[in-house]
Design a protein around this motif. Structure first.
Motif, PDB file in Angstrom:
ATOM      1  N   ILE A  28      81.659  44.550  44.475  1.00 26.73           N
ATOM      2  CA  ILE A  28      80.639  45.604  44.547  1.00 26.73           C
ATOM      3  C   ILE A  28      80.261  45.863  45.999  1.00 26.73           C
ATOM      4  O   ILE A  28      80.129  47.017  46.419  1.00 26.73           O
ATOM      5  N   ILE A  29      80.101  44.810  46.783  1.00 29.37           N
ATOM      6  CA  ILE A  29      79.755  44.979  48.192  1.00 29.37           C
ATOM      7  C   ILE A  29      80.840  45.743  48.932  1.00 29.37           C
ATOM      8  O   ILE A  29      80.550  46.647  49.719  1.00 29.37           O
ATOM      9  N   ASN A  30      82.099  45.424  48.668  1.00 25.91           N
ATOM     10  CA  ASN A  30      83.198  46.132  49.321  1.00 25.91           C
ATOM     11  C   ASN A  30      83.222  47.607  48.935  1.00 25.91           C
ATOM     12  O   ASN A  30      83.448  48.466  49.786  1.00 25.91           O
ATOM     13  N   SER A  31      82.977  47.906  47.674  1.00 31.67           N
ATOM     14  CA  SER A  31      82.960  49.314  47.262  1.00 31.67           C
ATOM     15  C   SER A  31      81.756  50.039  47.871  1.00 31.67           C
ATOM     16  O   SER A  31      81.870  51.206  48.262  1.00 31.67           O
ATOM     17  N   LEU A  32      80.620  49.346  47.997  1.00 33.26           N
ATOM     18  CA  LEU A  32      79.449  49.948  48.625  1.00 33.26           C
ATOM     19  C   LEU A  32      79.691  50.208  50.112  1.00 33.26           C
ATOM     20  O   LEU A  32      79.219  51.213  50.657  1.00 33.26           O
ATOM     21  N   LYS A  33      80.439  49.330  50.775  1.00 34.52           N
ATOM     22  CA  LYS A  33      80.783  49.554  52.188  1.00 34.52           C
ATOM     23  C   LYS A  33      81.584  50.836  52.342  1.00 34.52           C
ATOM     24  O   LYS A  33      81.337  51.636  53.248  1.00 34.52           O
ATOM     25  N   GLN A  34      82.553  51.039  51.463  1.00 33.37           N
ATOM     26  CA  GLN A  34      83.378  52.249  51.519  1.00 33.37           C
ATOM     27  C   GLN A  34      82.552  53.490  51.229  1.00 33.37           C
ATOM     28  O   GLN A  34      82.697  54.519  51.895  1.00 33.37           O
ATOM     29  N   LEU A  35      81.662  53.406  50.237  1.00 36.50           N
ATOM     30  CA  LEU A  35      80.805  54.543  49.902  1.00 36.50           C
ATOM     31  C   LEU A  35      79.822  54.847  51.028  1.00 36.50           C
ATOM     32  O   LEU A  35      79.547  56.015  51.321  1.00 36.50           O
ATOM     33  N   ALA A  36      79.295  53.814  51.667  1.00 43.18           N
ATOM     34  CA  ALA A  36      78.365  54.008  52.779  1.00 43.18           C
ATOM     35  C   ALA A  36      79.054  54.733  53.927  1.00 43.18           C
ATOM     36  O   ALA A  36      78.481  55.632  54.547  1.00 43.18           O
ATOM     37  N   GLU A  37      80.292  54.373  54.181  1.00 42.42           N
ATOM     38  CA  GLU A  37      81.052  55.046  55.234  1.00 42.42           C
ATOM     39  C   GLU A  37      81.334  56.501  54.854  1.00 42.42           C
ATOM     40  O   GLU A  37      81.200  57.402  55.673  1.00 42.42           O
ATOM     41  N   LYS A  38      81.669  56.719  53.602  1.00 45.19           N
ATOM     42  CA  LYS A  38      81.976  58.075  53.128  1.00 45.19           C
ATOM     43  C   LYS A  38      80.761  58.991  53.197  1.00 45.19           C
ATOM     44  O   LYS A  38      80.873  60.151  53.584  1.00 45.19           O
ATOM     45  N   TYR A  39      79.582  58.474  52.846  1.00 48.84           N
ATOM     46  CA  TYR A  39      78.379  59.301  52.784  1.00 48.84           C
ATOM     47  C   TYR A  39      77.483  59.145  54.023  1.00 48.84           C
ATOM     48  O   TYR A  39      76.349  59.607  54.014  1.00 48.84           O
ATOM     49  N   ASP A  40      77.995  58.512  55.082  1.00 46.39           N
ATOM     50  CA  ASP A  40      77.272  58.355  56.344  1.00 46.39           C
ATOM     51  C   ASP A  40      75.894  57.722  56.124  1.00 46.39           C
ATOM     52  O   ASP A  40      74.861  58.304  56.457  1.00 46.39           O
ATOM     53  N   THR A  41      75.901  56.550  55.535  1.00 44.58           N
ATOM     54  CA  THR A  41      74.654  55.838  55.241  1.00 44.58           C
ATOM     55  C   THR A  41      74.897  54.341  55.353  1.00 44.58           C
ATOM     56  O   THR A  41      75.956  53.908  55.813  1.00 44.58           O
ATOM     57  N   HIS A  42      73.921  53.551  54.966  1.00 40.65           N
ATOM     58  CA  HIS A  42      74.035  52.092  54.960  1.00 40.65           C
ATOM     59  C   HIS A  42      73.993  51.600  53.511  1.00 40.65           C
ATOM     60  O   HIS A  42      73.447  52.263  52.634  1.00 40.65           O
ATOM     61  N   ILE A  43      74.514  50.402  53.289  1.00 38.88           N
ATOM     62  CA  ILE A  43      74.518  49.816  51.950  1.00 38.88           C
ATOM     63  C   ILE A  43      73.091  49.678  51.426  1.00 38.88           C
ATOM     64  O   ILE A  43      72.817  49.954  50.258  1.00 38.88           O
ATOM     65  N   GLY A  44      72.175  49.272  52.268  1.00 40.44           N
ATOM     66  CA  GLY A  44      70.782  49.114  51.854  1.00 40.44           C
ATOM     67  C   GLY A  44      70.177  50.406  51.337  1.00 40.44           C
ATOM     68  O   GLY A  44      69.426  50.407  50.355  1.00 40.44           O
ATOM     69  N   TYR A  45      70.495  51.519  51.976  1.00 40.29           N
ATOM     70  CA  TYR A  45      69.975  52.812  51.533  1.00 40.29           C
ATOM     71  C   TYR A  45      70.590  53.211  50.188  1.00 40.29           C
ATOM     72  O   TYR A  45      69.920  53.790  49.341  1.00 40.29           O
ATOM     73  N   LEU A  46      71.861  52.886  49.993  1.00 34.94           N
ATOM     74  CA  LEU A  46      72.499  53.160  48.702  1.00 34.94           C
ATOM     75  C   LEU A  46      71.811  52.360  47.598  1.00 34.94           C
ATOM     76  O   LEU A  46      71.476  52.902  46.537  1.00 34.94           O
TER      77      LEU A  46
END
Length: 124
Positions: A28-46
């Motif tokens: 889950i953390i790895n997928s959140l890292k990829q999503l954070a990069e895609k949406y220009d945000t941080h994992i914490g904000y997601l």
């Protein structure tokens, strides 16, 4: 964040945020890292967005038998009141906070997430 005080910009820390650590699935953390990069945000904000949407929905479907086996320690920050609400939500549904955090990933609205520059905002 930055605040305007007597016509000058002063850098301050956001007192409404708190650091916390939890144990989450590495996948889950790895997928959140990829999503954070895609949406220009941080994992914490997601995660924060997922927390608020989960609490707003008021229901959760989680099977304790299907807990991930690859949990690792994860540290981030969150709004104090939101984290307290999430803890209360977990208690009401007889779940561990880790379980609720992992389930909240499904509730993230990617179009309504804070961007990376949120921490550099200017407040009056």
């Amino acid at each position: 964040m930055w605040k305007i005080h007597n016509g000058k910009l002063i850098q301050t820390t956001d007192e409404s945020r708190i650091r916390y650590k939890t144990r989450m699935s590495a996948a889950i953390i790895n997928s959140l890292k990829q999503l954070a990069e895609k949406y220009d945000t941080h994992i914490g904000y997601l995660l924060e967005n997922g927390y608020s949407n989960l609490i707003e929905s008021g229901t959760i479907a989680y099977d304790k038998k299907n807990r991930p086996k690859d949990r690792i320690e994860f540290r981030t920050t969150c709004d104090k009141e939101l984290l307290d609400s999430l803890k209360e939500f977990a208690k009401q549904h007889n779940l561990n906070l880790n379980d609720v955090i992992e389930a909240s990933v499904a509730y993230i609205n990617y179009e309504d997430v804070k961007h990376t520059n949120w921490r550099y905002r200017v407040e009056v």
